[in-house]
Every structure is written in structure tokens, then in C-alpha cells.
Motif scaffolding. Structure first.
Motif, PDB file in Angstrom:
ATOM      1  N   SER A 295       0.436  -1.688  -0.370  1.00 41.06           N
ATOM      2  CA  SER A 295       0.223   0.240   0.113  1.00 41.06           C
ATOM      3  C   SER A 295       0.769   1.249  -0.086  1.00 41.06           C
ATOM      4  O   SER A 295       2.130   1.043   0.611  1.00 41.06           O
ATOM      5  CB  SER A 295      -0.884   0.205   1.417  1.00 41.06           C
ATOM      6  N   PRO A 296       0.490   2.073  -0.650  1.00 41.83           N
ATOM      7  CA  PRO A 296       1.011   3.727  -0.459  1.00 41.83           C
ATOM      8  C   PRO A 296       1.335   3.297   0.430  1.00 41.83           C
ATOM      9  O   PRO A 296       2.880   4.132   1.142  1.00 41.83           O
ATOM     10  CB  PRO A 296      -0.244   4.754  -0.833  1.00 41.83           C
ATOM     11  N   ILE A 297       0.372   3.298   2.568  1.00 40.70           N
ATOM     12  CA  ILE A 297       1.767   3.791   3.523  1.00 40.70           C
ATOM     13  C   ILE A 297       2.269   3.136   3.971  1.00 40.70           C
ATOM     14  O   ILE A 297       3.712   3.253   4.367  1.00 40.70           O
ATOM     15  CB  ILE A 297       0.867   3.430   4.835  1.00 40.70           C
ATOM     16  N   GLN A 298       2.626   1.857   3.242  1.00 41.45           N
ATOM     17  CA  GLN A 298       3.660   0.508   3.316  1.00 41.45           C
ATOM     18  C   GLN A 298       4.855   1.691   2.424  1.00 41.45           C
ATOM     19  O   GLN A 298       5.916   1.191   2.877  1.00 41.45           O
ATOM     20  CB  GLN A 298       3.050  -0.729   2.994  1.00 41.45           C
ATOM     21  N   ILE A 299       4.915   1.669   1.531  1.00 44.96           N
ATOM     22  CA  ILE A 299       5.834   2.247   0.748  1.00 44.96           C
ATOM     23  C   ILE A 299       6.171   3.560   1.065  1.00 44.96           C
ATOM     24  O   ILE A 299       7.416   3.706   1.098  1.00 44.96           O
ATOM     25  CB  ILE A 299       5.355   2.769  -0.827  1.00 44.96           C
ATOM     26  N   ALA A 300       5.761   4.226   1.687  1.00 45.76           N
ATOM     27  CA  ALA A 300       6.126   5.504   2.333  1.00 45.76           C
ATOM     28  C   ALA A 300       6.902   5.525   3.944  1.00 45.76           C
ATOM     29  O   ALA A 300       7.848   5.652   3.919  1.00 45.76           O
ATOM     30  CB  ALA A 300       5.014   6.563   3.197  1.00 45.76           C
ATOM     31  N   TRP A 301       6.458   3.975   4.440  1.00 47.50           N
ATOM     32  CA  TRP A 301       7.315   3.682   5.370  1.00 47.50           C
ATOM     33  C   TRP A 301       8.930   2.950   4.810  1.00 47.50           C
ATOM     34  O   TRP A 301       9.876   3.553   5.570  1.00 47.50           O
ATOM     35  CB  TRP A 301       6.867   2.756   6.303  1.00 47.50           C
ATOM     36  N   THR A 302       8.621   2.731   3.891  1.00 48.13           N
ATOM     37  CA  THR A 302       9.305   2.665   3.242  1.00 48.13           C
ATOM     38  C   THR A 302      10.884   3.373   2.499  1.00 48.13           C
ATOM     39  O   THR A 302      12.003   2.718   2.798  1.00 48.13           O
ATOM     40  CB  THR A 302       9.577   0.953   1.874  1.00 48.13           C
ATOM     41  N   VAL A 303       9.739   3.877   2.145  1.00 50.98           N
ATOM     42  CA  VAL A 303      11.140   5.344   2.065  1.00 50.98           C
ATOM     43  C   VAL A 303      11.208   5.970   2.961  1.00 50.98           C
ATOM     44  O   VAL A 303      12.562   6.637   2.972  1.00 50.98           O
ATOM     45  CB  VAL A 303      10.242   6.357   1.601  1.00 50.98           C
ATOM     46  N   LEU A 304      11.055   6.189   3.967  1.00 52.22           N
ATOM     47  CA  LEU A 304      11.921   7.382   5.737  1.00 52.22           C
ATOM     48  C   LEU A 304      12.872   5.732   5.828  1.00 52.22           C
ATOM     49  O   LEU A 304      13.482   6.244   6.657  1.00 52.22           O
ATOM     50  CB  LEU A 304      10.563   6.719   6.363  1.00 52.22           C
ATOM     51  N   PHE A 305      12.495   4.912   5.279  1.00 55.21           N
ATOM     52  CA  PHE A 305      13.424   3.642   6.362  1.00 55.21           C
ATOM     53  C   PHE A 305      15.206   4.433   5.444  1.00 55.21           C
ATOM     54  O   PHE A 305      15.639   4.358   5.680  1.00 55.21           O
ATOM     55  CB  PHE A 305      12.716   2.352   6.274  1.00 55.21           C
ATOM     56  N   ILE A 306      14.908   3.221   4.304  1.00 56.29           N
ATOM     57  CA  ILE A 306      15.254   4.180   3.213  1.00 56.29           C
ATOM     58  C   ILE A 306      16.608   5.275   3.352  1.00 56.29           C
ATOM     59  O   ILE A 306      17.960   5.425   3.492  1.00 56.29           O
ATOM     60  CB  ILE A 306      15.535   4.344   1.409  1.00 56.29           C
ATOM     61  N   LEU A 307      15.947   6.566   3.768  1.00 57.24           N
ATOM     62  CA  LEU A 307      16.434   8.175   4.065  1.00 57.24           C
ATOM     63  C   LEU A 307      16.436   7.610   5.767  1.00 57.24           C
ATOM     64  O   LEU A 307      18.354   8.095   5.668  1.00 57.24           O
ATOM     65  CB  LEU A 307      15.446   8.679   4.245  1.00 57.24           C
ATOM     66  N   SER A 308      16.663   6.863   6.010  1.00 63.22           N
ATOM     67  CA  SER A 308      17.472   6.627   7.733  1.00 63.22           C
ATOM     68  C   SER A 308      18.873   5.685   7.562  1.00 63.22           C
ATOM     69  O   SER A 308      19.349   5.836   8.276  1.00 63.22           O
ATOM     70  CB  SER A 308      16.438   5.982   8.603  1.00 63.22           C
ATOM     71  N   ILE A 309      18.837   4.698   6.250  1.00 59.90           N
ATOM     72  CA  ILE A 309      19.969   4.193   6.008  1.00 59.90           C
ATOM     73  C   ILE A 309      20.670   4.927   5.542  1.00 59.90           C
ATOM     74  O   ILE A 309      22.155   4.928   5.714  1.00 59.90           O
ATOM     75  CB  ILE A 309      19.453   2.817   4.521  1.00 59.90           C
TER      76      ILE A 309
END
Length: 366
Positions: free
Chosen positions: A38-52
């Protein structure tokens, strides 16, 4: 590094991202989209990538801070798919110093993992861990994934292969017994052997491992050649390799004069003068570009490189090696007592290295 673009600056240190890092981020987002997240899951993934992304920067800043303790400045930090590279103005010469600088990055990841652990309710068993991870990145699993990634980065970066930190740690440990160029060669070969394992495994597990293997093989070879070249140059000064005969052209001459000299001689780099004073340099690429853009009648001073780089005749060659290679296509001016005594370019330095290496091999054979 070639193929990188600047994205910011921290404490005067430029932060760059290699194009392949962007490709990795895009690949992860694409995989999530194809998986039907879902878009929310993808948003969390993008946030996670930024944290990495932030983690990798902190990892490299760890190297920079450790190097600063030994009065070594950091030029910039470049982010790559397998981590990052902090480009130091000079490398630690002592094994102990290199060991501290190399291990500082992974220690940052370990510290981040420990701090993140305070925000995690760890699963009671492997099955529960697998279940939580299978749900992807979300508000409940974010810190758990961040914790695991930092543990992975610490372990992965400690693999004994250049350009990872583990390769430099291995070289530092070998450096307590061997000279640096020998320690580098041994560490490079070990790393390349591991890289072949990555590539073979990549055919069966994940094709991305093939990319990592190729990157490690190339990085190890470059490190070995660089260190070997510095060793060969040890003890020599700039005056030992400078060119006393070099081609000069008056700045007001038309570009066709440089074209004629380029075609009629072996010279590829020219010193541009005005009233017998050096005011610029001109290389083959600049001649071609000037000819294409302005024609052969344009004055040379309009297309020359005005950024003159000076070397002291008594400077140690091993200390200016990186500067010469950074300006591969330029002519460098060699000074003594504020007077021009010669020039130096990459081609001449390479020829000097080849001659010294051949002589060294013949002397060893005897």
C-alpha cells in the motif's frame, strides 16, 4: 568519485551520492510496488531508506572524526550501494592509526544498533522474528529493521575486502609485520578471492552480489596499484622526474599554432606564457574543444586553463602522487626558489614508475 553528485555538506565535508546508490533506492521502491504494498507501506519504506542513508553518512563521519584525531582532514564522503567512502586528504601511515580510523565506521553502526535496542521489544523466538519481518516496514517493525540493518552493515563492512573497512583493518593488522605495499597486496588478494565467491553465489541467490563482487575486485586492484606506486616513488623528489624541456606558446597566438604543435610533436600539454611569464596551461582536450566551439583563429588565452598548479622541486613524490593524478590532463609547474625549473604531467610520472618497476624487477631477479 566519477559519477557522483553533491547532495549536501556537514562540518565542511561535502556529501556526494554515486548514481548507483540512487539506482538501489529506486530498485527497492519498485520491488515494494510490484509486491502490491500500500502507499502507506511504501512511505514507511522510503522513510526507512532515508534512515539508512543517514546511517551511512554517520558511518563515514565516524571515519572522519577518527582521522581528525591524527590531523587528517576529510575531503568528502561518497555514498555507494555497498556503503560509503570517506576520502581523506592522506591515508594513515601507521598501522595503529589506520586500524582506529577503519574500525570507527563499523563502531558507529554497533552504537546505533545498541541505542535502537532500547526501543525494541525483541521477538521471543526465530519464528516470531520471521513473522514480524515478513510484514515489511511499518510503524511496529521500523526500529527492529533499523537495528538489524546496522548489525548487518557492521558485519558486512568488516569483511576483509577492499574497499570495505574490513580490508583496511586487515591491511592494518598485516602492517604490523609487513611493509604497507606488501600488506595491501595480500589484503587485496584475499578480498578478490572473497569477491569471486560473491559473484558465484550471485548466480544462485541474488544478482546484486555479482555487482558487489565486480566492485570489490576493481576496488582491491586500484588500492594495490596505488599503494605499490607510492612505494616505488618513496625516496624520490619532484626534481627527479620533472621535465626541463617543455613546449611553451604565447597566449596571444591563434589556436591553430597549438594545433600545429599538437600534430607535429609528441607534446600533449603546453605551457602558455605572456611576456615570458606562465599564465596558463593547454592540453589536447582543451584544444579540441576550443577548435570545435570557436575555430582555429581564436587567441589561445581564451581557451586555456588559468588554474596553475605549482609543485616544489624538493617535495617528496609520494606526497604529491595523488595531486598529480587528480590533475591527470594538466601540466603542473615545478618551482625552486620562486623560479620555474620544469614541469610535470601524469604521463611523465607513469613512465618514471614503469622504468623504476622494471629496474626493481631486474635487480630482484639477480
Amino acid at each position: 568519485m566519477k559519477g557522483s553528485y553533491k547532495i549536501g555538506e556537514i562540518a565542511g565535508i561535502g556529501i556526494y551520492m554515486h548514481w548507483s546508490f540512487s539506482l538501489l533506492i529506486a530498485y527497492i521502491i519498485f520491488i515494494n510496488y510490484k509486491s502490491g504494498n500500500s502507499p502507506i507501506q511504501i512511505a514507511w519504506t522510503v522513510l526507512f531508506i532515508l534512515s539508512i542513508f543517514a546511517t551511512v553518512v554517520l558511518h563515514e563521519l565516524g571515519h572522519a572524526i577518527a582521522a581528525k584525531n591524527f590531523n587528517i582532514k576529510t575531503k568528502d564522503i561518497t555514498l555507494l550501494p555497498i556503503g560509503g567512502i570517506a576520502r581523506l586528504e592522506s591515508l594513515p601511515e601507521k598501522p595503529k592509526e589506520e586500524l582506529i580510523v577503519a574500525i570507527a565506521g563499523p563502531l558507529v553502526n554497533v552504537t546505533l544498533a545498541i541505542l535502537t535496542g532500547f526501543f525494541i521489544n525483541f521477538p521471543d523466538n526465530p519464528e516470531e522474528l520471521t513473522l514480524q519481518l515478513s510484514k515489511g516496514i511499518n510503524a511496529h517493525t521500523f526500529f527492529l529493521n533499523f537495528y538489524l540493518v546496522n548489525i548487518f552493515l557492521a558485519i558486512f563492512n568488516m569483511l576483509p575486502a577492499f574497499p570495505m573497512d574490513g580490508g583496511r583493518v586487515l591491511r592494518a593488522l598485516l602492517g604490523f609485520k609487513y611493509e604497507k605495499h606488501i600488506a595491501t597486496r595480500i589484503a587485496a588478494r584475499i578480498g578478490q578471492f572473497l569477491a569471486l565467491g560473491f559473484m558465484i553465489l550471485g548466480f544462485f541467490v541474488n544478482p546484486f552480489l555479482i555487482f558487489i563482487g565486480i566492485f570489490v575486485i576493481m576496488g582491491a586492484q586500484m588500492e594495490a596499484e596505488y599503494t605499490q606506486s607510492k612505494f616505488v616513488l618513496k625516496g624520490f623528489r619532484v626534481r627527479d622526474v620533472l621535465m626541463k624541456q617543455y613546449q611553451t606558446i604565447d597566449a596571444d597566438e591563434p589556436l591553430k599554432t597549438a594545433v600545429t604543435l599538437l600534430l607535429d610533436s609528441q607534446s600533449k600539454n603546453f605551457l602558455i606564457t605572456k611576456d615570458n611569464e606562465a599564465i596558463g596551461t593547454l592540453n589536447r582536450d582543451q584544444i579540441i574543444m576550443g577548435l570545435s566551439a570557436n575555430g582555429e583563429d581564436v587567441p589561445i588565452h581564451t581557451v586555456m586553463n588559468r588554474n596553475l598548479i605549482f609543485l616544489d622541486a624538493d617535495s617528496q613524490l609520494e606526497n604529491v602522487f595523488e595531486l598529480v593524478y587528480k590533475n591527470k590532463t594538466n601540466l603542473l609547474l615545478v618551482m625552486e626558489n620562486n623560479e620555474l625549473v620544469g614541469t610535470l604531467d601524469t604521463e611523465n610520472l607513469v613512465e618514471f614508475l614503469l622504468i623504476k618497476e622494471v629496474k626493481s624487477k631486474k635487480a630482484y631477479a639477480k
